[in-house]
Structures are given as C-alpha cells and as structure tokens.
Design an enzyme around this catalytic site. Structure first.
Site, PDB file in Angstrom:
ATOM      1  N   ASN A  97      -0.264   1.888   7.899  1.00  0.00           N
ATOM      2  CA  ASN A  97       0.376   1.941   6.690  1.00  0.00           C
ATOM      3  C   ASN A  97      -0.596   1.596   5.688  1.00  0.00           C
ATOM      4  O   ASN A  97      -1.312   0.770   5.462  1.00  0.00           O
ATOM      5  CB  ASN A  97       1.609   1.016   6.747  1.00  0.00           C
ATOM      6  N   ILE A  98       0.041   1.856   4.367  1.00  0.00           N
ATOM      7  CA  ILE A  98      -0.778   1.657   2.939  1.00  0.00           C
ATOM      8  C   ILE A  98       0.014   0.712   2.199  1.00  0.00           C
ATOM      9  O   ILE A  98      -0.354   0.357   0.911  1.00  0.00           O
ATOM     10  CB  ILE A  98      -1.126   2.943   2.255  1.00  0.00           C
ATOM     11  N   HIS A 139      -5.511   3.594   6.868  1.00  0.00           N
ATOM     12  CA  HIS A 139      -5.413   4.560   5.758  1.00  0.00           C
ATOM     13  C   HIS A 139      -5.376   4.107   4.408  1.00  0.00           C
ATOM     14  O   HIS A 139      -4.840   4.649   3.507  1.00  0.00           O
ATOM     15  CB  HIS A 139      -4.026   5.210   6.059  1.00  0.00           C
ATOM     16  N   CYS A 174     -17.582   7.814 -11.416  1.00  0.00           N
ATOM     17  CA  CYS A 174     -18.547   6.840 -11.128  1.00  0.00           C
ATOM     18  C   CYS A 174     -18.530   5.755  -9.898  1.00  0.00           C
ATOM     19  O   CYS A 174     -19.226   4.966 -10.167  1.00  0.00           O
ATOM     20  CB  CYS A 174     -18.727   6.035 -12.564  1.00  0.00           C
ATOM     21  N   CYS A 226     -10.518   5.577 -15.610  1.00  0.00           N
ATOM     22  CA  CYS A 226     -11.660   4.732 -15.413  1.00  0.00           C
ATOM     23  C   CYS A 226     -11.942   4.075 -16.788  1.00  0.00           C
ATOM     24  O   CYS A 226     -12.023   4.827 -17.712  1.00  0.00           O
ATOM     25  CB  CYS A 226     -12.880   5.449 -14.741  1.00  0.00           C
ATOM     26  N   GLY A 243       6.102   0.619  16.053  1.00  0.00           N
ATOM     27  CA  GLY A 243       6.292   1.538  15.084  1.00  0.00           C
ATOM     28  C   GLY A 243       5.218   2.656  15.007  1.00  0.00           C
ATOM     29  O   GLY A 243       5.327   3.165  13.926  1.00  0.00           O
ATOM     30  N   SER A 244       4.610   2.957  15.835  1.00  0.00           N
ATOM     31  CA  SER A 244       3.951   4.075  15.849  1.00  0.00           C
ATOM     32  C   SER A 244       4.017   5.077  16.883  1.00  0.00           C
ATOM     33  O   SER A 244       4.113   4.653  17.983  1.00  0.00           O
ATOM     34  CB  SER A 244       2.535   3.672  15.792  1.00  0.00           C
ATOM     35  N   SER A 245       4.444   6.303  16.728  1.00  0.00           N
ATOM     36  CA  SER A 245       4.498   7.351  17.631  1.00  0.00           C
ATOM     37  C   SER A 245       3.234   7.894  18.270  1.00  0.00           C
ATOM     38  O   SER A 245       3.323   8.737  19.275  1.00  0.00           O
ATOM     39  CB  SER A 245       5.276   8.566  17.127  1.00  0.00           C
TER      40      SER A 245
HETATM   41 ZN   LIG Z   1     -15.745   5.965 -13.947  1.00  0.00          ZN
END
Ligand SMILES: [Zn+2]
Length: 258
Positions: free
Chosen positions: A110-111, A127, A138, A160, A200-202
């Site tokens: 999960n993120i 992930h 850059c 950026c 919780g992961s298949s």
């Molecule tokens: Zn940059």
C-alpha cells in the site's frame, strides 16, 4: 466484542501461538488491510478506482509522461482519499505487536502510509509512498506536505522548486520498476523470517506475491488472513477468510493478553 463462529476461534488461537513462538515474524499487507479505512485498491483491475470511469492506463508512467493533466486528474481523487484516511484496528494491531516485540517488519503493497500513522516503525513500502515527490527532470526530491493540500483542495499540479519540471509522486505506477532498496529489504526479511503473516493481500501482484514462497522455502510458518482464497492457501499453517480489521485485533489480543 466480535464473536467468531465455526473454526475461527481455534484458528485465531493457533495463529496467536505461532506468533508467540516466532522470533522473526514478518507481515505482508495488501489493499485489503486499508479498505476498512475507505481506501480503494488502486492497482487491481475490476475494483476500486480502476473500474469507475478511467481505464487502467491512467495510473501508468506513460500517462504521467504524455498526458500529465489526465494523470493528475485521476490521482487527485485517490490522493484526497489517502490524505483523509485514518488507520483502522488492523493497522493498530500490527503496531501494537511490533511495540511488544512480537513483529519485526511490515512489508506493504500500500501507498497510504497508514502503518506509519498507526505507529509501526519498520515498514517496507513496495509500491512507494505519497510522502514525497521527485522531479521528473532534475530528480530533486520534495516532501509532499507542501504540495499535497493545494493539490487535493485546489487541483494545483506540483512543479519542481529547482527547475520547474513536473514533480511525480513517489508511488510506483504501472510500467515502473519496484524501488530496488525496498525490494532487496523485503526479500531479505522474507528469507530471514520464521513466520510470515499475509494480511489483506490476495497475492496476485508479482513479484511481491512471491515473497511468502521465499519464506516457506526456508522453513517459515505461513498464516494467511484474507477475505478470499490465495494461491498459497494450500501451503499455509492457518488460513482465515475474515475481515482483517476484526481478525488481526483478535489475534493480537490473544498473543498479548491470552
Ligand atoms: Zn527539478
């Protein structure tokens, strides 16, 4: 208090016993641990955000490069859900186990950062993360706290501060390699563990889905807690088809106070 029926109480007791005996327990978590926190499974087809109005392609590196507005339009909806989400009892239970010295590492697909929000210290994010962004020109890395709120609330696309290039959230998109350091650490943890708990992961997304196999090959025990069957159920010591937000706190309670 939730009361479980059938074989579940015996299985909870057995999973707790394996955890108590383990010296190097590792948990692998997937989208299912965060769905009780209201987060859709954004990587799996046919569920969550994929199936609504956007094709799978939108969450790809390709779309980010070619049509960044389209990518950010899609990502804004996901980011807003992640931004608001709070850890649920399953995340809290894992943090409690770690604090009590019963759990070494959390490997997550999960993120959402909910393990960290719950208090887990050693989390390997397969992930990537929403906590930082990297410039596509850059490679300047920026903390997302300055960008997330204006992006979620006003749709401001992040640029950026160094060169004006587009900032890409440090989440792994389709078509992107897994972060090498995380992958190495996850493999190491899986090979070293004496108990792996899948929560919780298949186990459908490779190569992460292969980690429990690496643990099994070195003699580790395997516990699978998921709402639906996985390809490794036949090799697991315990399988529980239950809601992880109910079952993990129950197992933790048994380990710590049983
Ligand atoms: Zn940059």
């Amino acid at each position: 208090m939730i009361s479980f029926t059938g074989q579940t109480p015996e299985n909870i007791a057995y999973a707790a016993e394996l955890l108590r005996k383990a010296k190097r327990a590792v948990v692998l978590t997937g989208a299912g641990i965060s769905t009780p926190s209201g987060i859709p499974d954004f990587r799996s087809e046919g569920s969550g955000l994929w199936s609504r109005d956007e094709p799978l392609e939108v969450a790809s590196l390709n779309t980010f490069r070619i049509e960044p507005e389209k990518f950010f339009r899609w990502f804004r909806q996901l980011a807003s859900q992640l931004f608001k989400a709070q850890p649920n009892p399953a995340h809290l239970a894992l943090a409690e186990l770690e604090k009590a010295g019963r759990l070494k590492t959390v490997i997550t697909q999960n993120i959402d950062g909910l393990h960290q929000k719950a208090g887990s210290q050693l989390v390997i994010e397969m992930h990537g993360t929403l906590n930082s962004l990297t410039c596509s020109q850059c490679f300047h890395q920026a903390d997302s706290s300055d960008y997330l709120k204006p992006f979620v609330e006003e749709g401001q696309i992040p640029f950026c501060p160094e060169c004006g290039g587009l900032l890409k959230p440090d989440v792994i998109l389709l078509g992107e390699q897994l972060p090498q350091d995380a992958w190495k650490a996850a493999q190491q943890a899986s090979r070293d563990c004496d108990l792996m708990i899948v929560a919780g992961s298949s186990l459908e997304v490779l190569p992460v889905a292969g980690l429990p196999m690496q643990a099994l090959d070195r003699g580790a025990h395997l516990v699978i807690l998921n709402h639906s069957p996985t390809y490794l159920d036949v090799r697991a010591d315990v399988v529980l088809y239950e809601d992880v937000a109910e079952i993990l706190p129950a197992i933790t309670e048994e380990v710590l106070h049983g």
